[in-house]
Scaffold this motif. Structure first.
Motif, PDB file in Angstrom:
ATOM      1  N   HIS A  25       0.829  -1.210   0.000  1.00  0.00           N
ATOM      2  CA  HIS A  25       0.000   0.000   0.000  1.00  0.00           C
ATOM      3  C   HIS A  25       0.859   1.255   0.000  1.00  0.00           C
ATOM      4  N   GLU A  37       2.651   1.658  -3.217  1.00  0.00           N
ATOM      5  CA  GLU A  37       1.780   1.456  -4.382  1.00  0.00           C
ATOM      6  C   GLU A  37       2.409   0.471  -5.366  1.00  0.00           C
ATOM      7  N   TRP A  77      -5.422  -7.467  -1.300  1.00  0.00           N
ATOM      8  CA  TRP A  77      -4.901  -6.688  -2.421  1.00  0.00           C
ATOM      9  C   TRP A  77      -4.392  -7.559  -3.575  1.00  0.00           C
ATOM     10  N   THR A  98     -12.290  -5.307  -5.181  1.00  0.00           N
ATOM     11  CA  THR A  98     -12.324  -4.041  -5.920  1.00  0.00           C
ATOM     12  C   THR A  98     -11.341  -3.026  -5.359  1.00  0.00           C
ATOM     13  N   ILE A  99     -10.768  -2.234  -6.243  1.00  0.00           N
ATOM     14  CA  ILE A  99      -9.848  -1.166  -5.859  1.00  0.00           C
ATOM     15  C   ILE A  99     -10.633  -0.111  -5.080  1.00  0.00           C
ATOM     16  N   HIS A 105      -6.387   0.563  -1.402  1.00  0.00           N
ATOM     17  CA  HIS A 105      -5.780  -0.412  -2.315  1.00  0.00           C
ATOM     18  C   HIS A 105      -4.487   0.159  -2.902  1.00  0.00           C
ATOM     19  N   MET A 150      -3.473   0.188  -5.801  1.00  0.00           N
ATOM     20  CA  MET A 150      -3.715   0.783  -7.116  1.00  0.00           C
ATOM     21  C   MET A 150      -4.695   1.954  -7.060  1.00  0.00           C
ATOM     22  N   ARG A 151      -4.909   2.528  -5.875  1.00  0.00           N
ATOM     23  CA  ARG A 151      -5.894   3.600  -5.702  1.00  0.00           C
ATOM     24  C   ARG A 151      -5.563   4.844  -6.531  1.00  0.00           C
ATOM     25  N   HIS A 171      -3.838   4.704  -9.448  1.00  0.00           N
ATOM     26  CA  HIS A 171      -3.628   4.344 -10.851  1.00  0.00           C
ATOM     27  C   HIS A 171      -4.550   5.200 -11.723  1.00  0.00           C
ATOM     28  N   ALA A 183      -7.905   3.504 -12.438  1.00  0.00           N
ATOM     29  CA  ALA A 183      -8.395   2.665 -11.346  1.00  0.00           C
ATOM     30  C   ALA A 183      -9.829   2.209 -11.583  1.00  0.00           C
ATOM     31  N   ASN A 195     -11.411  -1.785 -12.169  1.00  0.00           N
ATOM     32  CA  ASN A 195     -12.461  -2.434 -11.390  1.00  0.00           C
ATOM     33  C   ASN A 195     -13.487  -3.155 -12.247  1.00  0.00           C
TER      34      ASN A 195
END
Length: 436
Positions: free
Chosen positions: A43, A46, A136, A142-143, A147, A149-150, A152, A155, A159
């Motif tokens: 986290h 990332e 994760w 789900t992001i 997460h 990848m929050r 990204h 994002a 999902n």
């Protein structure tokens, strides 16, 4: 004298052994031990799955000896343990049927969870499992705001196709495995919910995402009497224990003004998982005082160890456990089965109590005298706990002026000038049962 000692309402879990034990070991262990920079490293930095996979491919704890872990826990005075069967990274310590992301598929090729559970039971400790509601690694989780990848740029698109229904089924299947295939499990720690969190339009997760009521019902069905924590985002009365984390309560924990069973989880340093470069390790005095503070407020202490990627306890953790072992060898009676006292302790002291045995833990050693309020005429005998040597009890003289060093309405313990050679000295006073 304070108010009466609080009495929590009955709960579904078996609390008798829990309040007798008072002291347990938390174990955070996963592939993040190879990164060696916090269990939330995925986290925090990332890290995408592809890059994080290297820790799985190289996870080989060749020095892992769960018998050593269990022996150190027992020697430290711990009576139960809770281990991360799966943490937020999604890696599973046992040979689960529902994912390949598990210890038996790493180079070590062992069911590490089963070995730990067997070893701790062999030393007479009760066994608990931590299970992360968060995952994760799972492709259907789900992001969300925590997460990796929050942030990204795509994002929301990532999902697409993720299905929390499938993830919930995965969780239920794994919890069924954990509570069916490993014998009696005394505690299950579900961790954690964050329904109000939000980040860039991503929403947090809570009871509706986990189907928490069904998960709780499953745990109680499979293991009647199991103790369940309060992190499923359910009404507080549905939990058995409440779990303040990384802070020290100064009184009995209450929820909506009502006392509850509680357990504070703490770390030797500032990290749960192994963190090679973490430097804020607590001193022996802090460790012992943390345990005493907790029991003096009616709670349990769950103290964490983060094993290394080779399967050993860090030498700093070993020294910390040794500090507990040295102190508990002589003072365990002031911890096991004890709780908050109805009496107000002197400054820089804490009381714990078990029936008519009143234990006074002295954090700052005074010169000669300790004045105990509300106990005049109520102490039959007093001694130091470390060597059972008598402590003189001085009552206020009747019909005579009080000496300058006495306080009205109190009884005085006359202590040796030199502090006993223990981290936190303890006096034990036998009191007249009728006054408690």
């Amino acid at each position: 004298m304070k108010n009466k000692v609080p009495q929590p309402a009955p709960v579904a879990g078996d609390m008798d052994w829990f309040v007798q034990a008072r002291f347990g070991m938390f174990i955070h262990w996963g592939t993040y031990a190879a990164a060696a920079r916090h269990e939330w490293v995925k986290h925090n930095e990332e890290i995408p799955d592809g890059e994080y996979e290297k820790y799985f491919r190289h996870f080989n704890p060749d020095l892992f000896c769960p018998q050593d872990w269990a022996r150190m826990a027992r020697d430290a005075g711990m009576k139960y343990m809770v281990i991360t069967s799966k943490h937020h990274e999604g890696f599973c310590l046992w040979d689960t049927q529902y994912t390949d992301y598990k210890a038996t598929n790493t180079p070590c090729g062992r069911d590490l969870l089963r070995e730990v559970a067997d070893a701790f039971r062999a030393e007479g400790l009760r066994v608990g499992f931590y299970y992360s509601l968060i995952d994760w690694h799972h492709p259907d989780f789900t992001i969300d705001p925590i997460h990796p990848m929050r942030n990204h740029p795509n994002a929301a698109r990532l999902n697409e196709g993720r299905d929390m229904n499938r993830y919930r089924e995965y969780m239920r299947n794994q919890v069924r495995e954990l509570l069916t295939n490993f014998g009696d499990i005394d505690i299950i720690w579900f961790d954690f919910s964050y329904p109000t969190a939000e980040h860039k339009g991503l929403k947090g997760k809570g009871r509706e995402d986990w189907h928490s009521e069904a998960l709780l019902a499953l745990a109680r069905e499979l293991q009647p009497g199991i103790i369940v924590d309060n992190r499923l985002d359910l009404p507080p009365e549905m939990a058995d224990i409440h779990t303040p984390e990384q802070f020290q309560p100064h009184g009995w924990v209450t929820v909506d003004g009502k006392p509850v069973y509680w357990e504070t989880c703490q770390t030797f340093s500032g990290s749960w998982g192994y963190h090679r470069d973490e430097a804020t390790w607590k001193s022996p005095e802090q460790l012992i005082q943390m345990l005493v503070n907790t029991v003096s407020c009616g709670g349990n202490l769950l103290m964490n160890v983060g094993p290394t990627a080779r399967g050993t306890f860090d030498d700093r953790a070993v020294r910390s456990l040794h500090a507990y072992a040295e102190w508990m060898r002589l003072h365990a009676r002031s911890i096991y089965g004890c709780t908050q006292s109805a009496f107000e302790a002197p400054q820089d002291c804490r009381y714990t109590q078990n029936g008519n045995r009143l234990y006074l833990h002295v954090f700052a050693w005074p010169f000669r005298h300790l004045h105990l309020s509300g106990l005049a005429g109520k102490i039959e005998y007093a001694q130091l706990l470390n060597d059972a040597s008598e402590i003189k009890v001085i009552e206020a003289p009747e019909d005579k002026p009080l000496p300058e060093w006495m306080k009205p309405g109190s009884v005085t313990l006359e202590l040796p000038v030199i502090k006993p050679r223990v981290t936190v000295p303890v006096t034990r006073s036998l009191t007249k049962m009728s006054v408690l």
